[in-house]
Design a protein around this motif. Structure first.
Motif, PDB file in Angstrom:
ATOM      1  N   ALA A 100       0.760  -0.970  -0.197  1.00  0.00           N
ATOM      2  CA  ALA A 100       0.075   0.043   0.043  1.00  0.00           C
ATOM      3  C   ALA A 100       0.802   1.290   0.018  1.00  0.00           C
ATOM      4  CB  ALA A 100      -0.963   0.035   1.142  1.00  0.00           C
ATOM      5  N   VAL A 101       2.206   1.354   0.754  1.00  0.00           N
ATOM      6  CA  VAL A 101       3.041   2.358   0.773  1.00  0.00           C
ATOM      7  C   VAL A 101       3.429   2.852  -0.823  1.00  0.00           C
ATOM      8  CG1 VAL A 101       5.141   3.371   1.408  1.00  0.00           C
ATOM      9  CG2 VAL A 101       3.991   2.122   2.955  1.00  0.00           C
ATOM     10  N   LEU A 102       3.842   1.571  -1.508  1.00  0.00           N
ATOM     11  CA  LEU A 102       4.084   1.863  -3.103  1.00  0.00           C
ATOM     12  C   LEU A 102       3.122   2.212  -3.852  1.00  0.00           C
ATOM     13  CD1 LEU A 102       7.077   2.745  -3.604  1.00  0.00           C
ATOM     14  CD2 LEU A 102       7.019   1.074  -1.628  1.00  0.00           C
ATOM     15  N   ALA A 103       1.911   1.353  -3.734  1.00  0.00           N
ATOM     16  CA  ALA A 103       0.914   1.217  -4.542  1.00  0.00           C
ATOM     17  C   ALA A 103       0.948   1.274  -6.057  1.00  0.00           C
ATOM     18  CB  ALA A 103      -0.141   2.668  -4.470  1.00  0.00           C
ATOM     19  N   VAL A 104       1.480  -0.074  -6.355  1.00  0.00           N
ATOM     20  CA  VAL A 104       1.501  -0.407  -7.952  1.00  0.00           C
ATOM     21  C   VAL A 104       0.653  -1.439  -8.207  1.00  0.00           C
ATOM     22  CG1 VAL A 104       3.954   0.231  -7.870  1.00  0.00           C
ATOM     23  CG2 VAL A 104       3.333  -2.052  -7.377  1.00  0.00           C
ATOM     24  N   VAL A 141      14.648  -3.044  -7.616  1.00  0.00           N
ATOM     25  CA  VAL A 141      14.917  -1.806  -8.387  1.00  0.00           C
ATOM     26  C   VAL A 141      14.177  -1.997  -9.918  1.00  0.00           C
ATOM     27  CG1 VAL A 141      16.616  -0.482  -9.683  1.00  0.00           C
ATOM     28  CG2 VAL A 141      17.168  -1.006  -7.369  1.00  0.00           C
ATOM     29  N   ARG A 142      14.330  -3.384 -10.552  1.00  0.00           N
ATOM     30  CA  ARG A 142      13.937  -3.481 -11.632  1.00  0.00           C
ATOM     31  C   ARG A 142      12.163  -3.511 -11.467  1.00  0.00           C
ATOM     32  NH1 ARG A 142      17.399  -6.956 -13.446  1.00  0.00           N
ATOM     33  NH2 ARG A 142      16.222  -8.705 -13.131  1.00  0.00           N
ATOM     34  N   PHE A 143      11.840  -4.208 -10.601  1.00  0.00           N
ATOM     35  CA  PHE A 143      10.380  -4.415 -10.474  1.00  0.00           C
ATOM     36  C   PHE A 143       9.824  -3.095 -10.422  1.00  0.00           C
ATOM     37  CE2 PHE A 143       6.835  -4.326  -7.439  1.00  0.00           C
ATOM     38  CZ  PHE A 143       5.891  -5.324  -8.224  1.00  0.00           C
ATOM     39  N   PHE A 144      10.282  -2.111  -9.351  1.00  0.00           N
ATOM     40  CA  PHE A 144       9.592  -0.889  -9.537  1.00  0.00           C
ATOM     41  C   PHE A 144       9.662   0.019 -10.610  1.00  0.00           C
ATOM     42  CE2 PHE A 144       9.344  -2.349  -4.859  1.00  0.00           C
ATOM     43  CZ  PHE A 144       8.169  -2.122  -4.506  1.00  0.00           C
ATOM     44  N   LEU A 145      10.900  -0.121 -11.379  1.00  0.00           N
ATOM     45  CA  LEU A 145      11.090   0.858 -12.630  1.00  0.00           C
ATOM     46  C   LEU A 145      10.080   0.285 -13.411  1.00  0.00           C
ATOM     47  CD1 LEU A 145      13.601   2.524 -13.683  1.00  0.00           C
ATOM     48  CD2 LEU A 145      14.534   0.547 -14.488  1.00  0.00           C
ATOM     49  N   LYS A 146       9.497  -1.069 -13.565  1.00  0.00           N
ATOM     50  CA  LYS A 146       8.733  -1.327 -14.608  1.00  0.00           C
ATOM     51  C   LYS A 146       7.409  -1.244 -14.181  1.00  0.00           C
ATOM     52  CE  LYS A 146      11.510  -4.786 -17.073  1.00  0.00           C
ATOM     53  NZ  LYS A 146      11.449  -6.415 -17.201  1.00  0.00           N
ATOM     54  N   ALA A 147       7.299  -1.305 -12.773  1.00  0.00           N
ATOM     55  CA  ALA A 147       5.813  -1.209 -12.347  1.00  0.00           C
ATOM     56  C   ALA A 147       4.858  -0.218 -12.833  1.00  0.00           C
ATOM     57  CB  ALA A 147       5.740  -1.229 -10.844  1.00  0.00           C
ATOM     58  N   ILE A 150       0.015   3.221  -9.410  1.00  0.00           N
ATOM     59  CA  ILE A 150      -1.600   3.718  -9.291  1.00  0.00           C
ATOM     60  C   ILE A 150      -1.424   5.285  -8.893  1.00  0.00           C
ATOM     61  CG2 ILE A 150      -3.516   3.284  -7.748  1.00  0.00           C
ATOM     62  CD1 ILE A 150      -2.663   0.471  -7.215  1.00  0.00           C
ATOM     63  N   HIS A 151      -2.525   5.474  -9.608  1.00  0.00           N
ATOM     64  CA  HIS A 151      -2.541   7.281  -9.546  1.00  0.00           C
ATOM     65  C   HIS A 151      -2.564   7.871  -8.259  1.00  0.00           C
ATOM     66  CE1 HIS A 151      -3.517  11.425 -10.448  1.00  0.00           C
ATOM     67  NE2 HIS A 151      -4.474  11.158  -9.892  1.00  0.00           N
ATOM     68  N   ASP A 152      -1.663   8.696  -7.757  1.00  0.00           N
ATOM     69  CA  ASP A 152      -1.657   9.577  -6.447  1.00  0.00           C
ATOM     70  C   ASP A 152      -1.068   8.531  -5.405  1.00  0.00           C
ATOM     71  OD1 ASP A 152      -1.477  11.932  -5.597  1.00  0.00           O
ATOM     72  OD2 ASP A 152      -3.286  11.792  -4.792  1.00  0.00           O
ATOM     73  N   GLY A 153      -0.515   7.405  -5.692  1.00  0.00           N
ATOM     74  CA  GLY A 153      -0.036   6.422  -4.817  1.00  0.00           C
ATOM     75  C   GLY A 153       1.553   6.773  -4.491  1.00  0.00           C
ATOM     76  N   GLY A 154       1.927   5.963  -3.714  1.00  0.00           N
ATOM     77  CA  GLY A 154       3.525   6.084  -3.264  1.00  0.00           C
ATOM     78  C   GLY A 154       4.428   6.153  -4.605  1.00  0.00           C
ATOM     79  N   LEU A 155       4.493   5.345  -5.501  1.00  0.00           N
ATOM     80  CA  LEU A 155       5.404   5.295  -6.611  1.00  0.00           C
ATOM     81  C   LEU A 155       5.157   6.493  -7.443  1.00  0.00           C
ATOM     82  CD1 LEU A 155       7.950   3.832  -7.691  1.00  0.00           C
ATOM     83  CD2 LEU A 155       6.234   2.590  -9.165  1.00  0.00           C
ATOM     84  N   ASP A 156       3.897   6.591  -7.504  1.00  0.00           N
ATOM     85  CA  ASP A 156       3.405   7.890  -8.661  1.00  0.00           C
ATOM     86  C   ASP A 156       3.718   9.043  -7.881  1.00  0.00           C
ATOM     87  OD1 ASP A 156       2.114   8.859 -10.644  1.00  0.00           O
ATOM     88  OD2 ASP A 156       0.327   9.365  -9.411  1.00  0.00           O
ATOM     89  N   ARG A 157       3.959   9.215  -6.634  1.00  0.00           N
ATOM     90  CA  ARG A 157       4.278  10.557  -5.909  1.00  0.00           C
ATOM     91  C   ARG A 157       5.860  10.536  -6.064  1.00  0.00           C
ATOM     92  NH1 ARG A 157       0.755  12.418  -0.831  1.00  0.00           N
ATOM     93  NH2 ARG A 157      -1.292  11.752  -1.876  1.00  0.00           N
ATOM     94  N   LEU A 158       6.542   9.580  -5.974  1.00  0.00           N
ATOM     95  CA  LEU A 158       7.959   9.531  -5.925  1.00  0.00           C
ATOM     96  C   LEU A 158       8.610  10.040  -7.694  1.00  0.00           C
ATOM     97  CD1 LEU A 158       9.219   6.383  -4.103  1.00  0.00           C
ATOM     98  CD2 LEU A 158       9.550   8.670  -3.417  1.00  0.00           C
ATOM     99  N   LEU A 172      15.217   8.110  -7.202  1.00  0.00           N
ATOM    100  CA  LEU A 172      13.973   7.481  -7.837  1.00  0.00           C
ATOM    101  C   LEU A 172      14.291   5.859  -7.857  1.00  0.00           C
ATOM    102  CD1 LEU A 172      11.128   7.568  -8.959  1.00  0.00           C
ATOM    103  CD2 LEU A 172      12.176   8.019 -11.022  1.00  0.00           C
ATOM    104  N   LEU A 173      15.403   5.583  -8.322  1.00  0.00           N
ATOM    105  CA  LEU A 173      15.487   4.107  -8.261  1.00  0.00           C
ATOM    106  C   LEU A 173      15.687   3.549  -6.943  1.00  0.00           C
ATOM    107  CD1 LEU A 173      18.456   3.875 -11.121  1.00  0.00           C
ATOM    108  CD2 LEU A 173      15.922   3.352 -11.235  1.00  0.00           C
ATOM    109  N   VAL A 174      16.378   4.050  -5.971  1.00  0.00           N
ATOM    110  CA  VAL A 174      16.620   3.478  -4.776  1.00  0.00           C
ATOM    111  C   VAL A 174      15.392   3.602  -3.679  1.00  0.00           C
ATOM    112  CG1 VAL A 174      18.307   3.496  -2.752  1.00  0.00           C
ATOM    113  CG2 VAL A 174      19.048   3.551  -5.142  1.00  0.00           C
TER     114      VAL A 174
END
Ligand code: HEM
Length: 325
Positions: A100-104, A141-147, A150-158, A172-174
């Motif tokens: 839920a923190v990263l939200a992908v 790293v690769r997983f989140f790079l390609k993920a 979700i709109h306005d979730g953690g990864l989106d904000r990063l 952004l990678l780490v």
């Protein structure tokens, strides 16, 4: 490999050390200039930490979907005679919050969760292991790079923070890896050990069921179980900490475990996920308490072996045949 530096043990020395700017969070050498929040100091640390705080803040209070998913995990345990409190409770609950923190869109599979745990080896740099978490780190790293974020979730904000120039490409990678690990590892370790205590003490479990615990009881449990036993620092100049002399360049292990009651650290790196961690634990332990208030026997418990993290690799409990659910 053994830790070669100084270990600070008294609470006075540990609090002092954690607030001491001359004790850097960066291990130096190949890690100088690291984009990992845990290894950063001063302005760049403050800048990146503000972005990370914004990401974590979305889970305050815990979203409805997170509590629904935690409840479903506990529901599945009813009727079971054997429960591994690590694999069946600590890990899946912590994984829900970490996801839920990263939200992908993509699932954090069991294999990926193992890789996320594997990135803890990164801390080996403090005891002289070179590039220890290489392959686990690359996979996460690769997983989140390609993920798909979700709109306005953690990864989106990063990603938006990167576009706005608030964080660097390396950050952004780490950062997703550091953040997902921070949310997953400590909570897994705490929740499994706390649930084991409830299974061994029906009166404690009963306090969760009836809500008769003292305010701050869960925080006290975290301080007592303390899933991170040491945090590490490096002296950028010679200094004295509560009577202990530390040489320039020396590494220091700061004992935050019992009896120091510093499980979430203190000072500039203190855990920014503390509210989430405590709400998650409060909710998950209250959910599982009615089940654990029945009569259970501890079948086998095994500790993980890590110089910083303190947790269980499994904790198998079995229902006493004489009792019902
Ligand atoms: C029982 C659960 C937890 C415990 C005991 C715990 C403990 C800690 C400790 C001791 C530190 C300080 C490390 C240092 O000073 O070097 C820390 C840092 C951190 N924690 Fe937690 N944590 C927990 C859960 C969480 C959760 C759920 C999140 C995210 C939602 C989180 C995010 C972080 C982050 C991002 C940092 C790095 C902060 C920085 O370097 O400025 N933690 N945690």
């Amino acid at each position: 490999m053994e830790f070669q530096g100084t270990t600070l043990a008294t609470k006075e020395a540990c609090v002092h050390a954690l607030r001491q700017p001359e004790l850097s969070s960066n291990p130096g050498g190949a890690m100088a200039g690291s984009a990992n929040l845990l290894f950063m100091d001063n302005e760049s640390h403050i800048r990146l930490r503000a972005v990370v705080r914004d990401v974590i803040g979305q889970l305050e209070p815990l979203p409805h979907q997170v509590t629904t998913d935690i409840r479903a995990i506990v529901q599945k345990l009813h009727g079971r005679n054997d429960i591994d409190l690590v694999a069946d409770f600590g890990r899946p609950v912590a994984a829900i919050v970490a996801a839920a923190v990263l939200a992908v869109e993509q699932e954090l599979t069991a294999e990926l969760l193992d890789q996320i745990s594997g990135t803890a080896a990164n801390l080996g740099v403090w005891i002289g292991d070179s590039a220890p978490a290489g392959s686990a780190m690359h996979k996460v790293v690769r997983f989140f790079l390609k993920a798909t974020a979700i709109h306005d979730g953690g990864l989106d904000r990063l990603r938006r923070a990167r576009k706005a120039g608030e964080i660097t490409e390396d950050e952004l990678l780490v950062t997703p890896v550091m953040l997902v690990h921070a949310a997953y590892e400590n909570s897994t370790n705490f929740l499994a050990a706390a649930a084991l205590q409830l299974s061994q003490s029906p009166s404690l479990a009963e306090q969760f069921v009836s809500g008769s615990r003292q305010a701050g009881a869960v925080r006290e449990m975290v301080n007592q179980i303390c899933p991170t036993r040491h945090v590490m620092r490096r002296a950028t100049k010679p200094l004295d900490v509560a009577g202990t002399h530390i040489q320039e360049g020396e590494c220091v292990a700061i004992s935050i475990g019992p009896p120091n009651a510093l499980a979430f650290g203190t000072g500039s790196h203190s855990c920014p996920g503390i509210k989430v961690a405590l709400t998650e634990a409060e909710f998950a332990l209250r959910e599982i308490a009615p089940l654990l208030a029945a009569s259970w026997r501890t079948v086998s418990v095994e500790e993980k072996n890590h110089f910083v993290f303190h947790g269980l690799s499994h904790a198998l409990i079995r229902r006493d045949s004489s009792s019902g659910d």
